[in-house]
Design a protein around this motif. Structure first.
Motif, PDB file in Angstrom:
ATOM      1  N   LEU A  17     -11.711 -21.717   4.662  1.00 44.38           N
ATOM      2  CA  LEU A  17     -10.604 -21.623   3.707  1.00 44.38           C
ATOM      3  C   LEU A  17     -10.794 -20.422   2.783  1.00 44.38           C
ATOM      4  N   ARG A  18     -12.032 -20.225   2.293  1.00 48.31           N
ATOM      5  CA  ARG A  18     -12.311 -19.066   1.434  1.00 48.31           C
ATOM      6  C   ARG A  18     -12.013 -17.768   2.165  1.00 48.31           C
ATOM      7  N   HIS A  19     -12.408 -17.697   3.423  1.00 49.28           N
ATOM      8  CA  HIS A  19     -12.180 -16.486   4.212  1.00 49.28           C
ATOM      9  C   HIS A  19     -10.685 -16.238   4.395  1.00 49.28           C
ATOM     10  N   SER A  20      -9.948 -17.291   4.697  1.00 48.13           N
ATOM     11  CA  SER A  20      -8.498 -17.155   4.880  1.00 48.13           C
ATOM     12  C   SER A  20      -7.814 -16.716   3.587  1.00 48.13           C
ATOM     13  N   VAL A  21      -8.197 -17.315   2.486  1.00 45.61           N
ATOM     14  CA  VAL A  21      -7.617 -16.946   1.190  1.00 45.61           C
ATOM     15  C   VAL A  21      -7.942 -15.494   0.858  1.00 45.61           C
ATOM     16  N   ALA A  22      -9.177 -15.081   1.112  1.00 48.48           N
ATOM     17  CA  ALA A  22      -9.583 -13.695   0.830  1.00 48.48           C
ATOM     18  C   ALA A  22      -8.749 -12.712   1.631  1.00 48.48           C
ATOM     19  N   LEU A  23      -8.597 -12.967   2.923  1.00 44.98           N
ATOM     20  CA  LEU A  23      -7.847 -12.043   3.770  1.00 44.98           C
ATOM     21  C   LEU A  23      -6.355 -12.061   3.444  1.00 44.98           C
ATOM     22  N   LEU A  24      -5.824 -13.224   3.149  1.00 41.58           N
ATOM     23  CA  LEU A  24      -4.409 -13.322   2.767  1.00 41.58           C
ATOM     24  C   LEU A  24      -4.152 -12.583   1.454  1.00 41.58           C
ATOM     25  N   ALA A  25      -5.008 -12.793   0.475  1.00 41.97           N
ATOM     26  CA  ALA A  25      -4.848 -12.115  -0.816  1.00 41.97           C
ATOM     27  C   ALA A  25      -4.990 -10.600  -0.654  1.00 41.97           C
ATOM     28  N   THR A  26      -5.941 -10.170   0.152  1.00 46.24           N
ATOM     29  CA  THR A  26      -6.129  -8.736   0.381  1.00 46.24           C
ATOM     30  C   THR A  26      -4.904  -8.142   1.071  1.00 46.24           C
ATOM     31  N   GLY A  27      -4.380  -8.828   2.060  1.00 44.41           N
ATOM     32  CA  GLY A  27      -3.174  -8.357   2.742  1.00 44.41           C
ATOM     33  C   GLY A  27      -1.976  -8.288   1.826  1.00 44.41           C
ATOM     34  N   LEU A  28      -1.808  -9.302   0.995  1.00 44.75           N
ATOM     35  CA  LEU A  28      -0.698  -9.316   0.034  1.00 44.75           C
ATOM     36  C   LEU A  28      -0.836  -8.175  -0.975  1.00 44.75           C
ATOM     37  N   LEU A  29      -2.035  -7.966  -1.480  1.00 44.85           N
ATOM     38  CA  LEU A  29      -2.264  -6.865  -2.412  1.00 44.85           C
ATOM     39  C   LEU A  29      -2.013  -5.511  -1.750  1.00 44.85           C
ATOM     40  N   ALA A  30      -2.408  -5.367  -0.490  1.00 45.60           N
ATOM     41  CA  ALA A  30      -2.159  -4.117   0.227  1.00 45.60           C
ATOM     42  C   ALA A  30      -0.658  -3.870   0.359  1.00 45.60           C
ATOM     43  N   ALA A  31       0.105  -4.922   0.648  1.00 46.87           N
ATOM     44  CA  ALA A  31       1.567  -4.779   0.756  1.00 46.87           C
ATOM     45  C   ALA A  31       2.178  -4.364  -0.575  1.00 46.87           C
ATOM     46  N   ILE A  32       1.705  -4.948  -1.661  1.00 48.11           N
ATOM     47  CA  ILE A  32       2.212  -4.602  -2.996  1.00 48.11           C
ATOM     48  C   ILE A  32       1.863  -3.154  -3.332  1.00 48.11           C
ATOM     49  N   ILE A  33       0.628  -2.758  -3.038  1.00 49.69           N
ATOM     50  CA  ILE A  33       0.211  -1.375  -3.302  1.00 49.69           C
ATOM     51  C   ILE A  33       1.058  -0.407  -2.477  1.00 49.69           C
ATOM     52  N   ALA A  34       1.276  -0.732  -1.204  1.00 44.78           N
ATOM     53  CA  ALA A  34       2.096   0.140  -0.357  1.00 44.78           C
ATOM     54  C   ALA A  34       3.507   0.263  -0.926  1.00 44.78           C
ATOM     55  N   TRP A  35       4.087  -0.841  -1.322  1.00 41.30           N
ATOM     56  CA  TRP A  35       5.443  -0.822  -1.871  1.00 41.30           C
ATOM     57  C   TRP A  35       5.497   0.021  -3.150  1.00 41.30           C
ATOM     58  N   LEU A  36       4.533  -0.171  -4.033  1.00 43.40           N
ATOM     59  CA  LEU A  36       4.537   0.564  -5.297  1.00 43.40           C
ATOM     60  C   LEU A  36       4.277   2.054  -5.112  1.00 43.40           C
ATOM     61  N   THR A  37       3.420   2.399  -4.168  1.00 38.49           N
ATOM     62  CA  THR A  37       3.054   3.813  -4.010  1.00 38.49           C
ATOM     63  C   THR A  37       3.946   4.572  -3.040  1.00 38.49           C
ATOM     64  N   LEU A  38       4.694   3.859  -2.212  1.00 39.46           N
ATOM     65  CA  LEU A  38       5.526   4.529  -1.223  1.00 39.46           C
ATOM     66  C   LEU A  38       7.021   4.384  -1.485  1.00 39.46           C
ATOM     67  N   SER A  39       7.381   3.702  -2.557  1.00 38.22           N
ATOM     68  CA  SER A  39       8.784   3.638  -2.944  1.00 38.22           C
ATOM     69  C   SER A  39       9.176   4.988  -3.522  1.00 38.22           C
ATOM     70  N   PRO A  40      10.437   5.362  -3.382  1.00 36.82           N
ATOM     71  CA  PRO A  40      10.851   6.618  -4.015  1.00 36.82           C
ATOM     72  C   PRO A  40      10.527   6.583  -5.507  1.00 36.82           C
ATOM     73  N   PRO A  41      10.150   7.724  -6.044  1.00 33.90           N
ATOM     74  CA  PRO A  41       9.718   7.734  -7.444  1.00 33.90           C
ATOM     75  C   PRO A  41      10.852   7.373  -8.400  1.00 33.90           C
ATOM     76  N   LYS A  42      10.489   6.648  -9.412  1.00 36.29           N
ATOM     77  CA  LYS A  42      11.416   6.308 -10.491  1.00 36.29           C
ATOM     78  C   LYS A  42      11.282   7.388 -11.556  1.00 36.29           C
ATOM     79  N   GLN A  43      12.147   7.315 -12.531  1.00 38.25           N
ATOM     80  CA  GLN A  43      12.040   8.248 -13.640  1.00 38.25           C
ATOM     81  C   GLN A  43      10.660   8.062 -14.274  1.00 38.25           C
TER      82      GLN A  43
END
Length: 131
Positions: A17-43
């Motif tokens: 369970l710990r391993h699954s939670v770790a990998l799920l959280a890491t994947g979710l954080l990677a998706a958030i980072i990708a979205w924030l860094t690859l979205s067109p720039p805001k003002q």
């Protein structure tokens, strides 16, 4: 069974369970980072921290779940996370952002901080449950 014994058993018995939670959280954080860094720039809005600090914080957060919950995965998740940071910098010009080597260095610093903090917390948890 005393409370420390129960906590030790929970920590050891729930490794999958710990391993699954770790990998799920890491994947979710990677998706958030990708979205924030690859979205067109805001003002541009001046923040409290520099852009480099945000990169370091984001990548420290990315490293933290595996470091705390699934340390053995660091041998393959951290190289992938470093490649992820490099890929972001290569892709950013396509979405109207600038690629900066300093951002990638901040990503690597963040990974190191996240791993160090996570392993420290993991050791504290393990010492607490092994009492």
């Amino acid at each position: 069974m005393t409370n420390p014994e129960r906590m030790r058993a929970m920590w050891q018995d729930n490794a999958a369970l710990r391993h699954s939670v770790a990998l799920l959280a890491t994947g979710l954080l990677a998706a958030i980072i990708a979205w924030l860094t690859l979205s067109p720039p805001k003002q541009h809005v001046d923040g409290i921290l520099s852009d480099k600090a945000y990169h370091a914080i984001a990548f420290a957060a990315l490293a933290l779940p595996c470091a705390v919950l699934y340390a053995r995965a660091l041998t393959w998740t951290m190289p992938i996370a470093a490649l992820f940071g490099a890929a972001i910098e290569l892709i950013q010009p396509i979405v109207g952002r600038s690629a900066e080597t300093a951002d990638f260095v901040a990503d690597l610093v963040g990974l190191a901080i996240g791993v160090a903090l996570g392993l420290f917390l993991r050791a504290k948890i393990q010492s607490f449950v092994s009492r």
